[in-house]
Design a protein around this motif. Structure first.
Motif, mmCIF file in Angstrom:
data_model
loop_
_atom_site.group_PDB
_atom_site.id
_atom_site.type_symbol
_atom_site.label_atom_id
_atom_site.label_comp_id
_atom_site.label_asym_id
_atom_site.label_seq_id
_atom_site.Cartn_x
_atom_site.Cartn_y
_atom_site.Cartn_z
ATOM 1 N N UNK A 45 0.815 -1.221 0.000
ATOM 2 C CA UNK A 45 0.000 0.000 0.000
ATOM 3 C C UNK A 45 0.839 1.258 0.000
ATOM 4 N N UNK A 46 2.182 1.161 0.186
ATOM 5 C CA UNK A 46 2.993 2.372 0.196
ATOM 6 C C UNK A 46 2.937 3.050 -1.157
ATOM 7 N N UNK A 47 2.967 2.234 -2.234
ATOM 8 C CA UNK A 47 2.899 2.812 -3.568
ATOM 9 C C UNK A 47 1.566 3.428 -3.869
ATOM 10 N N UNK A 48 0.513 3.032 -3.130
ATOM 11 C CA UNK A 48 -0.820 3.595 -3.346
ATOM 12 C C UNK A 48 -1.024 4.901 -2.609
ATOM 13 N N UNK A 49 -0.072 5.248 -1.733
ATOM 14 C CA UNK A 49 -0.217 6.470 -0.951
ATOM 15 C C UNK A 49 0.133 7.661 -1.817
ATOM 16 N N UNK A 50 -0.866 8.332 -2.302
ATOM 17 C CA UNK A 50 -0.663 9.449 -3.212
ATOM 18 C C UNK A 50 0.080 10.576 -2.511
ATOM 19 N N UNK A 51 1.147 11.116 -3.140
ATOM 20 C CA UNK A 51 1.872 12.215 -2.516
ATOM 21 C C UNK A 51 1.004 13.455 -2.323
ATOM 22 N N UNK A 52 -0.026 13.550 -3.131
ATOM 23 C CA UNK A 52 -0.900 14.716 -3.006
ATOM 24 C C UNK A 52 -1.997 14.510 -1.959
ATOM 25 N N UNK A 53 -2.105 13.326 -1.357
ATOM 26 C CA UNK A 53 -3.177 13.048 -0.397
ATOM 27 C C UNK A 53 -2.986 13.879 0.873
ATOM 28 N N UNK A 54 -4.067 14.478 1.343
ATOM 29 C CA UNK A 54 -4.004 15.285 2.565
ATOM 30 C C UNK A 54 -3.981 14.419 3.821
ATOM 31 N N UNK B 172 1.121 0.859 10.922
ATOM 32 C CA UNK B 172 1.853 2.067 10.568
ATOM 33 C C UNK B 172 0.910 3.071 9.909
ATOM 34 N N UNK B 173 1.333 4.330 9.967
ATOM 35 C CA UNK B 173 0.671 5.412 9.243
ATOM 36 C C UNK B 173 1.585 5.803 8.088
ATOM 37 N N UNK B 174 1.070 5.826 6.853
ATOM 38 C CA UNK B 174 1.880 6.015 5.649
ATOM 39 C C UNK B 174 1.590 7.390 5.056
ATOM 40 N N UNK B 175 2.690 8.093 4.696
ATOM 41 C CA UNK B 175 2.548 9.391 4.030
ATOM 42 C C UNK B 175 3.662 9.521 2.998
ATOM 43 N N UNK B 176 3.330 9.835 1.734
ATOM 44 C CA UNK B 176 4.324 9.909 0.655
ATOM 45 C C UNK B 176 4.427 11.286 0.041
ATOM 46 N N UNK B 177 5.639 11.628 -0.414
ATOM 47 C CA UNK B 177 5.880 12.894 -1.116
ATOM 48 C C UNK B 177 6.799 12.631 -2.309
#
Length: 848
Positions: A205-214, A231-236
């Motif tokens: 699911x890390x790849x599904x975490x959109x960098x633009x997601x708030x 875990x809580x995932x956040x991507x940029x």
């Protein structure tokens, strides 16, 4: 390409795109003239430019001179390039120089440059083969990248020191490019095991975490051991120096947060049940279960103190002596007093019995008093629980919750006791009394028994309370409560209704048994009790009702006992009466008269009448005695003797006193304004005189009526003075000091047998000789002794500096006798009956 172009292209392109191309192919031929001819351009270059024959320096521009910290070019020409290279980098630099000399292209090299001043700076160097003055040489362009390296070091420190796991992956291929050390510790994999691997292999699911997601997303990772990790995932999106698009994904470990949330939920669940007053044994089980869920391998029990033992929530739990905790030291495990319990207790506590360490951590209140204990030990003797930080925190939290639960339970018990018991005596109050009566009646119905209710009121309590103070009165009530309990059987009940009223509930008791108890109570209460250095006996009036003869409900029986008690009080006090139906008629009439009196006070149906007293020297009116009258709609005109007893029993005397004082004060002020300087006398009963608040009330009334104290006179009876002369003196002295000019008269003098010493000690201004002495003057037979007595009383008053007034003058002969006895004034029907204010004015005008 000419030399200048070669140098400028080489310098201008250095370091902009680290991974773009491999430099220029082939060689450039540069002469010293070429260098000198383009000197201005070379000197303007911000990068250092060096020409060397292999390692020997032949030329350096100004930027290069500054870069190494030299003072001029002569300080550098002829020296070796390796003089400015860290020895550890020699092999790398030499290898690259040899490759350039062989005509091979090399990529830029980053390394630490050693300056002449001993300092170090980071450079990025690009080398290329050239011909210089006919010889094969190397052209090196060096750029100072110290600032960039420092920024990279700071970034790397932040990257490695971040509390979250950070994974850098290629945005297009999804392969892992870099990870920080937190990622290794979180998953249990080495960095080498992760680099180059597909991102979703370890990080679903890390790849599904959109960098633009708030909003960050929540997922679960699997550690190398197979343990789930929330875990809580956040991507940029980021780009590297070469412009490559990367994804930076942060993984925040939620394990501790979830653990804290579970612990918080457990704590709030326990606190909510405490607030809802759940049974203490259930709370003890829940607290123990909470610790066992949070600390694997631990078995826990909560014990509560009961006397000198700690008892578990279940009957089969072993009782532990509190002495085990009295001298124990504070535990490093829980922070509370912790002891290793004896093997005998541990063996019984474990199931099946076995030798295993068993600890007990104390539960105390804020003052350090022992409330209970947390008992804990291994659930499995083959696997000892870990005494880690989580275990210590969980046990410490359990101790706090258990302390709250136990203290709340104790508070609830105290509140329940307070709600059902009298605060002063500790006896059952009315609420508990009614419950005890209902239980006694229910048993009596089942077994065909009788029940007696005994209600008593202390005859002399109010006098003692008013004269000796509330503290003494409270001690007396406590002593009476103890005496009454001594008169009863084990299953009898004594309760305090309030004030000085008590009720005894006697199950299985008929008339004979109730009479014996009542007589015993009278004897006990008539025996003096030592309180506040005084021997006090109060006596009592007792009323008795019987079930089922006098009622079948608690309220009916209490009412019957109250009616009988009033009958006993009316009959002379210090006795007992059984309820009889005929008593209801008298009680009903008394209640009706009491209600009528309340209405008369509310609606103004009372009136003041004034009976004048005249001066025997000139026959003029000098004052009057104010007398209250009640015009009852049924019974007609009532005198104070007809209703003052009811007034005092109903606690209405203060209202009546205030009303009379106010009316008289207003009338006295009005007469003074008309020039009639009459002195108006007010009768004060013994109850009023001994009321602690009476003096203050009188002074406030005088102030509100705006009347001079000299216009008023307070009349007290000789009998009231005799009851408590010390208290009377204090009250009268307060009146004298609070209202200067107000006179005090002793009424009915001659009947109370007061002594000369007592009279002299009291602040008395006027003696009013009782009417019995004036009536003796008109009886048949010799009157010389009566005249002599009247004269003696008048002489006694004059000897003490008092004014003397003869009361009850109804005939001419009495009038003359009063003159002969040298009395100052006289009062009676001979002069005038009590009249209204207008009637008094008319009488005075006629006499004038």
């Amino acid at each position: 390409m000419n030399a200048a172009a070669c140098v400028l292209w080489f310098a201008g392109g250095l370091g902009h795109e680290r991974y773009r191309g491999q430099g220029m192919q082939g060689e450039s031929r540069i002469t010293s003239g070429d260098v000198s001819g383009t000197g201005e351009l070379v000197e303007l270059s911000p990068d250092g430019v060096v020409v060397s024959e292999y390692t020997r320096i032949r030329f350096v521009n100004t930027a290069g001179i500054r870069l190494v910290g030299a003072s001029g070019v002569d300080e550098l020409v002829g020296r070796s390039l390796l003089d400015f290279v860290d020895p550890q980098m020699y092999p790398v630099v030499q290898e690259r120089l040899e490759a350039v000399m062989q005509g091979r292209a090399v990529s830029p090299l980053e390394y630490a440059l050693r300056r002449l001043d001993g300092e170090t700076c980071w450079i990025e160097a690009q080398a290329r083969a050239i011909h210089y003055e006919g010889r094969r040489a190397i052209l090196t362009v060096a750029r100072d990248i110290s600032g960039r390296k420092r920024a990279e070091e700071r970034y790397r420190a932040l990257f490695e020191g971040a509390p979250e796991a950070i994974v850098i992956s290629d945005a297009h291929s999804g392969t892992v490019v870099d990870v920080n050390s937190r990622t290794e510790s979180l998953l249990g994999y080495q960095r080498a095991q992760l680099l180059g691997q597909p991102l979703d292999r370890f990080f679903p699911m890390a790849g599904d975490s959109s960098p633009e997601a708030d909003t960050p997303r929540i997922t679960t990772l699997a550690s190398a051991r197979g343990d789930p990790i929330p875990v809580e995932v956040h991507g940029t999106r980021v780009r590297d120096d070469a412009g490559r698009l990367l994804t930076q994904t942060q993984f925040r470990d939620l394990t501790e947060r979830h653990q804290r949330e579970r612990e918080t939920t457990d704590r709030y669940r326990v606190l909510e049940r405490i607030a809802r007053a759940a049974p203490l044994n259930e709370l003890a089980h829940e607290i123990a279960s909470m610790v066992e869920r949070q600390c694997e391998g631990l078995r826990v029990a909560v014990l509560v103190r009961s006397g000198r033992f700690l008892i578990g929530p279940d009957d089969h739990d072993t009782a532990i002596d509190t002495a085990l905790f009295e001298n124990a030291d504070a535990s490093a495990i829980t922070g509370a007093t912790d002891v290793l319990l004896p093997d005998s207790i541990a063996a019984v506590w474990h199931d099946p019995p076995r030798p295993a360490p068993l600890h007990g951590a104390s539960i105390t209140d804020a003052n350090g008093s022992l409330l209970g204990a947390i008992i804990y030990g291994p659930a499995d003797h083959e696997r000892a629980p870990a005494h880690d930080e989580r275990t210590r925190a969980s046990l410490a939290e359990a101790i706090k919750l258990a302390a709250i639960a136990i203290e709340q339970d104790q508070l609830a018990n105290r509140l329940s006791h307070q709600a059902h018991h009298d605060a002063l005596t500790g006896l059952p109050n009315r609420t508990l009394l009614m419950d005890r009566i209902e239980q006694a009646l229910a048993r009596a119905v089942r077994h065909g028994d009788e029940v007696a209710l005994v209600m008593l009121d202390l005859d002399e309590f109010k006098r003692i309370n008013d004269s000796l103070g509330h503290a003494t009165g409270d001690q007396l009530l406590e002593a009476v409560g103890l005496h009454l309990q001594d008169c009863l059987r084990a299953d009898d009940t004594v309760a305090r209704l309030g004030g000085d009223e008590f009720v005894l509930v006697l199950p299985r008791a008929g008339m004979d048994q109730a009479a014996r108890v009542a007589q015993k109570v009278l004897e006990v209460l008539d025996t003096p009790t030592r309180i506040a250095n005084q021997d006090l006996a109060t006596g009592a009036s007792i009323g008795i009702s019987l079930f089922p003869d006098d009622g079948s409900a608690p309220e009916a029986l209490l009412q019957a006992a109250d009616t009988a008690m009033y009958a006993a009080k009316t009959a002379g006090r210090n006795g007992y009466r059984f309820f009889a139906e005929t008593m209801n008629t008298a009680v009903t009439e008394r209640l009706r008269l009491e209600n009528d009196l309340r209405a008369a006070l509310d609606e103004g149906h009372l009136a003041i009448r004034y009976q004048p007293w005249v001066s025997l020297a000139d026959g003029r009116v000098r004052g009057a005695e104010a007398l209250v009258r009640w015009e009852h709609p049924i019974h007609g005109l009532l005198h104070p003797r007809d209703f003052m007893g009811i007034c005092e029993q109903a606690r209405l005397h203060r209202r009546l006193d205030a009303w009379v004082l106010h009316q008289v004060g207003l009338q006295a002020a009005a007469w003074r304004a008309l020039g009639r300087d009459w002195r108006i006398a007010l009768n004060i009963s013994a109850v009023e005189l001994h009321d602690p608040g009476f003096v203050d009330m009188l002074l406030r009334t005088i102030e509100r009526a705006d009347v001079s104290p000299a216009a008023l006179e307070i009349e007290i009876t000789e009998h009231a003075v005799m009851r408590n002369s010390a208290h009377t003196r204090r009250q009268l002295e307060r009146l004298r000091s609070g209202a200067p000019g107000m006179r005090i008269a002793l009424d009915n003098f001659g009947r109370g047998y007061s002594s000369f010493t007592q009279l002299r000690a009291l602040p008395i201004d006027t003696l009013k000789i009782d009417r019995t002495f004036t009536h003796e003057l008109t009886r048949t037979g010799p009157v010389d002794s009566a005249r002599a007595m009247l004269g003696s009383l008048a002489d006694l008053g004059h000897s003490l500096g008092m004014e003397v007034i003869a009361e009850g003058i109804e005939q001419y002969g009495q009038h003359q006798a009063a003159i002969e006895a040298r009395c100052d004034g006289a009062q009676g029907f001979y002069f005038s009956a009590p009249v209204s204010a207008e009637g008094l004015e008319a009488y005075a005008d006629r006499g004038a």
